[in-house]
Scaffold this motif. Structure first.
Motif, PDB file in Angstrom:
ATOM      1  N   ALA A 105     -67.673  -8.558 -47.001  1.00  0.00           N
ATOM      2  CA  ALA A 105     -66.613  -7.833 -47.876  1.00  0.00           C
ATOM      3  C   ALA A 105     -65.433  -8.862 -48.165  1.00  0.00           C
ATOM      4  O   ALA A 105     -65.155  -8.995 -49.442  1.00  0.00           O
ATOM      5  CB  ALA A 105     -66.263  -6.647 -47.323  1.00  0.00           C
ATOM      6  N   LEU A 106     -64.869  -9.227 -47.279  1.00  0.00           N
ATOM      7  CA  LEU A 106     -63.879 -10.304 -47.446  1.00  0.00           C
ATOM      8  C   LEU A 106     -63.914 -11.464 -48.412  1.00  0.00           C
ATOM      9  O   LEU A 106     -63.375 -11.755 -49.436  1.00  0.00           O
ATOM     10  CB  LEU A 106     -63.282 -10.893 -46.206  1.00  0.00           C
ATOM     11  CG  LEU A 106     -62.292 -10.322 -45.374  1.00  0.00           C
ATOM     12  CD1 LEU A 106     -62.052 -10.906 -44.048  1.00  0.00           C
ATOM     13  CD2 LEU A 106     -60.935 -10.332 -45.956  1.00  0.00           C
ATOM     14  N   CYS A 107     -65.162 -12.142 -48.401  1.00  0.00           N
ATOM     15  CA  CYS A 107     -65.669 -13.237 -49.167  1.00  0.00           C
ATOM     16  C   CYS A 107     -65.659 -12.584 -50.506  1.00  0.00           C
ATOM     17  O   CYS A 107     -65.145 -13.303 -51.587  1.00  0.00           O
ATOM     18  CB  CYS A 107     -66.999 -13.816 -48.645  1.00  0.00           C
ATOM     19  SG  CYS A 107     -66.741 -14.755 -47.455  1.00  0.00           S
ATOM     20  N   LEU A 111     -63.468 -13.684 -53.935  1.00  0.00           N
ATOM     21  CA  LEU A 111     -64.239 -14.263 -55.013  1.00  0.00           C
ATOM     22  C   LEU A 111     -63.685 -13.382 -56.274  1.00  0.00           C
ATOM     23  O   LEU A 111     -63.523 -13.953 -57.181  1.00  0.00           O
ATOM     24  CB  LEU A 111     -65.790 -13.841 -55.023  1.00  0.00           C
ATOM     25  CG  LEU A 111     -66.636 -14.497 -56.165  1.00  0.00           C
ATOM     26  CD1 LEU A 111     -66.371 -15.766 -56.534  1.00  0.00           C
ATOM     27  CD2 LEU A 111     -68.047 -14.153 -55.904  1.00  0.00           C
ATOM     28  N   SER A 112     -63.420 -12.145 -56.213  1.00  0.00           N
ATOM     29  CA  SER A 112     -62.904 -11.166 -57.228  1.00  0.00           C
ATOM     30  C   SER A 112     -61.792 -11.839 -57.526  1.00  0.00           C
ATOM     31  O   SER A 112     -61.300 -11.921 -58.821  1.00  0.00           O
ATOM     32  CB  SER A 112     -62.975  -9.888 -56.702  1.00  0.00           C
ATOM     33  OG  SER A 112     -64.257  -9.303 -56.642  1.00  0.00           O
ATOM     34  N   GLU A 113     -61.024 -12.157 -56.526  1.00  0.00           N
ATOM     35  CA  GLU A 113     -59.563 -12.599 -56.968  1.00  0.00           C
ATOM     36  C   GLU A 113     -59.641 -13.834 -57.503  1.00  0.00           C
ATOM     37  O   GLU A 113     -58.605 -14.073 -58.535  1.00  0.00           O
ATOM     38  CB  GLU A 113     -58.657 -12.726 -55.478  1.00  0.00           C
ATOM     39  CG  GLU A 113     -58.423 -11.280 -54.785  1.00  0.00           C
ATOM     40  CD  GLU A 113     -57.993 -11.608 -53.495  1.00  0.00           C
ATOM     41  OE1 GLU A 113     -57.763 -12.520 -52.905  1.00  0.00           O
ATOM     42  OE2 GLU A 113     -57.832 -10.477 -52.636  1.00  0.00           O
ATOM     43  N   LEU A 114     -60.407 -14.571 -57.051  1.00  0.00           N
ATOM     44  CA  LEU A 114     -60.403 -16.096 -57.626  1.00  0.00           C
ATOM     45  C   LEU A 114     -60.655 -16.236 -59.345  1.00  0.00           C
ATOM     46  O   LEU A 114     -60.288 -16.766 -60.050  1.00  0.00           O
ATOM     47  CB  LEU A 114     -61.195 -16.942 -57.063  1.00  0.00           C
ATOM     48  CG  LEU A 114     -60.764 -17.354 -55.528  1.00  0.00           C
ATOM     49  CD1 LEU A 114     -61.840 -18.212 -54.663  1.00  0.00           C
ATOM     50  CD2 LEU A 114     -59.454 -17.938 -55.518  1.00  0.00           C
ATOM     51  N   LEU A 115     -61.737 -15.155 -59.306  1.00  0.00           N
ATOM     52  CA  LEU A 115     -62.201 -14.930 -60.810  1.00  0.00           C
ATOM     53  C   LEU A 115     -61.025 -14.295 -61.648  1.00  0.00           C
ATOM     54  O   LEU A 115     -60.929 -14.681 -62.858  1.00  0.00           O
ATOM     55  CB  LEU A 115     -63.551 -14.008 -60.792  1.00  0.00           C
ATOM     56  CG  LEU A 115     -64.803 -14.719 -60.340  1.00  0.00           C
ATOM     57  CD1 LEU A 115     -65.958 -13.543 -60.022  1.00  0.00           C
ATOM     58  CD2 LEU A 115     -65.377 -15.680 -61.223  1.00  0.00           C
ATOM     59  N   ASP A 116     -60.522 -13.235 -61.151  1.00  0.00           N
ATOM     60  CA  ASP A 116     -59.561 -12.583 -62.053  1.00  0.00           C
ATOM     61  C   ASP A 116     -58.346 -13.608 -62.263  1.00  0.00           C
ATOM     62  O   ASP A 116     -57.645 -13.363 -63.197  1.00  0.00           O
ATOM     63  CB  ASP A 116     -58.639 -11.491 -61.029  1.00  0.00           C
ATOM     64  CG  ASP A 116     -59.787 -10.152 -60.916  1.00  0.00           C
ATOM     65  OD1 ASP A 116     -60.760 -10.210 -61.439  1.00  0.00           O
ATOM     66  OD2 ASP A 116     -59.509  -9.435 -59.875  1.00  0.00           O
ATOM     67  N   ALA A 117     -58.044 -14.500 -61.467  1.00  0.00           N
ATOM     68  CA  ALA A 117     -56.774 -15.471 -61.593  1.00  0.00           C
ATOM     69  C   ALA A 117     -57.121 -16.553 -62.289  1.00  0.00           C
ATOM     70  O   ALA A 117     -56.585 -17.355 -62.901  1.00  0.00           O
ATOM     71  CB  ALA A 117     -56.439 -15.930 -60.219  1.00  0.00           C
TER      72      ALA A 117
END
Length: 289
Positions: free
Chosen positions: A137-139, A143-149
């Protein structure tokens, strides 16, 4: 009546004290070939039960458990085979990971309950990574954060090292990236390919092969994900760091927060700056982005 060729089934039971719960459950999430059950005992311990057709595999897993939790009680036995997939269906629940993803079993593929989220279909007959454990779940959250940013975007390349169920690579592929998933366990490779098919992802988009980071020596990727154990993360630091393209992102998971300093130090020795840390309980992901 002649005997059938149905393989035998073996059961490994692990009884762990409360202080060893995260270590044992994390090891199972990363290394267990088949699904496990958890039962809380009256004395505060947890009984983990793992079933597998390979006795040799369970013996190796037992050795790993005793390295991480030497006080744990263990028992390995042969048992009558049952329909374990049917049992999985009784308790597998969707998992929301980060802002973008939801992990679902194939029989919920058509659900409309999670609008706006990218469904990742994982056959829950194995525990190579169903999203239920913090390491996976952490990964996906990172990944979500990196895509959002905008640090990771469609058209880029990825390496999913220790791909397990393929869950992280599938998340990348469904976000428009293309890349490679590697695992040293042939059971994991088969499972990841099966899940790739469930998600209608072409092999050319997400290549899945047996092997470790040396299988892609000389290649570089915009995003490197390695959700494995602390020791191999340290030992493979030069090769993993070299697989990250200049300006790319690196995410390491599968380690306890208490192990993070030593793992990060191995990558600082490769010239990387200080990592950002993402935490979930005792578990930690190191992020260079």
């Amino acid at each position: 009546m002649p005997e059938t060729d149905t393989p035998a089934l073996f059961r490994l039971e692990i009884v762990a004290e409360d202080e060893d719960f995260d270590r044992v459950s994390g090891l199972l999430a990363l290394d267990a070939a088949f699904g496990w059950e958890e039962e809380s005992l009256a004395g505060g311990e947890t009984r983990f039960t793992v079933h597998c057709e390979s006795e040799e595999y369970l013996r190796r897993l037992l050795d790993q458990v005793l390295l991480m939790a030497p006080q744990a009680g263990t028992n390995l036995a042969r048992v009558e085979k049952q329909d374990w997939l049917a049992a999985w269906r009784q308790f597998f629940t969707p998992v929301l990971c980060g802002s973008r993803f939801v992990v679902l079993p194939p029989w919920l593929a058509g659900t409309g309950d999670f609008p706006g989220r990218i469904p990742i279909l994982i056959e829950p007959k194995s525990a190579f990574g169903t999203g239920h454990h913090a390491t996976t779940a952490l990964c996906l959250a990172v990944l979500s954060e990196l895509l959002d940013a905008g640090r990771v975007e469609a058209g880029q390349t990825f390496l999913d090292l220790g791909t397990g169920s393929g869950i992280l690579g599938i998340g990348c592929a469904k976000s428009g990236l293309g890349g490679v998933g590697l695992d040293i366990d042939p059971l994991a490779v088969d499972n990841a390919r099966e899940n790739r098919a469930f998600n209608d992802i072409a092999p050319a988009v997400f290549e899945i092969d047996a092997g470790s980071v040396d299988a892609v020596a000389g290649r570089q990727f915009d995003l490197v994900l390695a959700n494995i154990l602390a020791r191999p993360l340290r030992e493979m630091a030069p090769a993993i760091a070299a697989a990250r393209a200049t300006g790319g992102c690196l995410v390491l998971s599968g380690l306890l927060e208490s192990q993070a300093d030593a793992v990060e130090a191995a990558y600082r020795e490769q010239g990387l700056p200080q990592a950002r840390r993402s935490l979930d309980g005792e578990w930690c992901a190191l992020v260079w982005a």
